[in-house]
Design a protein around this motif. Structure first.
Motif, PDB file in Angstrom:
ATOM      1  N   GLY A 282      17.978  -3.428 -15.473  1.00  0.00           N
ATOM      2  CA  GLY A 282      16.567  -3.652 -15.187  1.00  0.00           C
ATOM      3  C   GLY A 282      16.168  -5.108 -15.170  1.00  0.00           C
ATOM      4  O   GLY A 282      15.048  -5.433 -14.753  1.00  0.00           O
TER       5      GLY A 282
ATOM      6  N   ALA B 230      15.239   1.615 -15.317  1.00  0.00           N
ATOM      7  CA  ALA B 230      14.287   1.894 -16.401  1.00  0.00           C
ATOM      8  C   ALA B 230      14.782   3.045 -17.271  1.00  0.00           C
ATOM      9  O   ALA B 230      14.642   3.008 -18.503  1.00  0.00           O
ATOM     10  CB  ALA B 230      12.917   2.217 -15.804  1.00  0.00           C
TER      11      ALA B 230
ATOM     12  N   LEU C 182       8.097   8.401 -17.641  1.00  0.00           N
ATOM     13  CA  LEU C 182       8.377   7.269 -16.761  1.00  0.00           C
ATOM     14  C   LEU C 182       7.752   7.493 -15.392  1.00  0.00           C
ATOM     15  O   LEU C 182       7.117   6.611 -14.812  1.00  0.00           O
ATOM     16  CB  LEU C 182       9.889   7.076 -16.600  1.00  0.00           C
ATOM     17  CG  LEU C 182      10.632   6.201 -17.594  1.00  0.00           C
ATOM     18  CD1 LEU C 182      12.116   6.157 -17.228  1.00  0.00           C
ATOM     19  CD2 LEU C 182      10.058   4.802 -17.634  1.00  0.00           C
TER      20      LEU C 182
ATOM     21  N   PRO D   3       6.621   0.876 -12.641  1.00  0.00           N
ATOM     22  CA  PRO D   3       7.691  -0.032 -13.090  1.00  0.00           C
ATOM     23  C   PRO D   3       7.185  -1.086 -14.058  1.00  0.00           C
ATOM     24  O   PRO D   3       7.893  -1.450 -15.006  1.00  0.00           O
ATOM     25  CB  PRO D   3       8.198  -0.641 -11.776  1.00  0.00           C
ATOM     26  CG  PRO D   3       7.893   0.378 -10.730  1.00  0.00           C
ATOM     27  CD  PRO D   3       6.582   0.989 -11.157  1.00  0.00           C
TER      28      PRO D   3
ATOM     29  N   ALA E 112       6.908   0.353 -17.455  1.00  0.00           N
ATOM     30  CA  ALA E 112       8.190   0.653 -18.036  1.00  0.00           C
ATOM     31  C   ALA E 112       9.004  -0.586 -18.369  1.00  0.00           C
ATOM     32  O   ALA E 112      10.136  -0.488 -18.849  1.00  0.00           O
ATOM     33  CB  ALA E 112       8.999   1.527 -17.080  1.00  0.00           C
TER      34      ALA E 112
ATOM     35  N   ALA F   4      10.223  -2.629 -16.147  1.00  0.00           N
ATOM     36  CA  ALA F   4      11.270  -2.796 -15.138  1.00  0.00           C
ATOM     37  C   ALA F   4      11.042  -4.024 -14.288  1.00  0.00           C
ATOM     38  O   ALA F   4      11.805  -4.314 -13.393  1.00  0.00           O
ATOM     39  CB  ALA F   4      11.338  -1.555 -14.245  1.00  0.00           C
TER      40      ALA F   4
END
Length: 456
Positions: free
Chosen positions: A37, A398, A445, A450, A453, A455
């Protein structure tokens, strides 16, 4: 040197060989210094930081992508992937925290004891003595008859005289491709396909031609529109990764198309045991179909056996390919599998797995609702079309940061076409409580972004 946004400038001078720099970054990824990630620096910034030309930096990034260590997303940057390419995934280390939704090898509680009890007579000196001798591609007459009866489904039973044995399902597929498609020729495959087939084709010098699919599987008209093909590889039952099962009308249409083009189908029936109600494509076009199957999913990958059900008149051709490729079965595995199939042990385990797969699908549907899922209710895997703004590789990264391994759509894509924003979840390996917990994490998630998370 680390090119992510947290890195510091290296202490060495410029390095002209891009492969040396790529090796350093690959080592950082392997050690965890660059975790899944992580977003790499933009090319120009990294080039300035490292004191190298922008063209060299670009080659470094391309080399990392070629090795399957990073993935680029338009407008977002370049990210460290969760793992190496999924065509040859590695098992998690024993005792590790990783929840494996990437590999699909179900081994049920009580299964080892059942297999051991059936195997015990084979360990007597007289029986073991016979098992120590080499096996031929055709095995033995009793083994062919036992296997033919065991592999029967949906009213179809293979002819024991046309049955051959390989070490595993992958070797059976390789032998079928080697027999039907000479080096330099074309093999049609579904546009999303079993990743190992891509590697087999590359090693055999075979060109893959992606064929369109719809909600019923392979579209026969895609064969009409394709350049001349020597054969077609397909998965009519519980397609991997999509979970699609071809309805009867589509199978009949495909059989007619094979005859019209005078080509063969290599039918991957590895998951067919989960749908015993449906006959294979070979029941409709036996003269145009070779069926590949194995015990890897039915029983276990550690001691398995592959099968090739060949068209009449072509059995010796496939046997020659098995011999020349060193893909024939080991005699001990052949004798062990013959015992498991003959005494009902294999059938009992497969029935348990059909119930287990159905239970895991129900669990997944409950924990991932209301996300968009595609799956056969009998399958051990499902296809998840991710919500915006997620992209497959970013989602995989992630998930990996949370100790869950899943497979991005790109692992299954053939050619240069766009891979959909989707992931495959293999449901077979974790215990049910671990699976439920992992699905809850993935569902959360999917409901976020993103950025939420981490990411980015």
């Amino acid at each position: 040197m680390c090119p992510c946004s947290r890195c510091i400038k290296g202490n060495g001078g410029p390095v002209d060989d891009y492969r040396v720099i790529a090796d350093e970054l690959a080592a950082d990824i392997a050690s965890g210094q660059l975790p899944p990630g992580s977003r790499l620096l933009p090319l120009r910034r990294y080039a300035r930081q490292r004191g190298i030309a922008s063209s060299t930096a670009a080659r470094v990034y391309r080399e990392l992508t070629r090795r399957g260590l990073t993935v680029g997303e338009v407008g977002r940057g370049t990210f460290v992937r969760t793992s190496a390419p999924a065509a040859e995934p590695a098992l998690a280390e024993p005792g590790g925290a990783r929840v494996d939704l990437e590999l699909n090898f179900p081994v049920l509680p009580g299964q080892p004891a059942a297999l051991a009890a059936s195997l015990a007579p084979l360990l007597r000196a007289d029986a073991l003595g016979a098992a120590l001798h080499p096996a031929v591609a055709a095995g033995t007459g009793p083994a062919r008859r036992t296997a033919a009866a065991h592999l029967a489904r949906g009213g179809w039973t293979p002819d024991p005289r046309q049955l051959l044995f390989a070490g595993n399902g992958r070797q059976a597929i390789a032998a079928a491709i080697a027999t039907l498609v000479p080096a330099g020729e074309r093999l049609g495959v579904e546009s999303l396909t079993y990743p190992v087939v891509k590697g087999i084709a590359a090693r055999l010098g075979v060109t893959l031609v992606p064929l369109a699919m719809d909600d019923h599987g392979l579209v026969p008209e895609a064969i009409d529109a394709a350049p001349p093909l020597r054969a077609v590889y397909c998965q009519p039952a519980l397609h991997n990764p999509l979970g699609i099962t071809m309805p009867s009308a589509r199978r009949e249409h495909l059989a007619e198309t094979l005859r019209r083009h005078d080509i063969f189908a290599i039918e991957d029936a590895i998951y067919g045991f989960l749908r015993t109600d449906l006959p294979p494509l070979a029941a409709l076009a036996p003269e145009r179909t070779v069926v590949a199957d194995s015990l890897s999913k039915r029983l276990a990958p550690g001691l398995t056996l592959g099968f090739l059900m060949t068209p009449e008149g072509r059995t010796q051709d496939f046997a020659a390919a098995l011999r020349s490729g060193a893909w024939t079965a080991a005699r001990f595995a052949l004798d062990a599998a013959n015992r498991w199939m003959a005494d009902g042990t294999a059938a009992a385990i497969e029935a348990d797995k059909r119930r287990d797969a159905a239970a895991r699908q129900r669990l997944a549907a409950a924990h991932l609702a209301p996300h968009t899922l595609q799956a056969d209710p009998h399958a051990y895997h499902l296809w998840w079309r991710l919500p915006e703004p997620w992209r497959a590789d970013t989602f995989v990264a992630a998930a990996a940061r949370r100790g869950i391994a899943v497979t991005p759509s790109g692992a299954f894509a053939v050619g240069q076409g766009h891979a959909p924003n989707a992931v495959r979840l293999a449901l077979a390996s974790p215990p049910l409580d671990a699976l439920a917990e992992a699905l809850d994490v993935l569902a959360a998630l999917g409901r976020g972004t993103p950025e939420d998370a981490g990411a980015e």
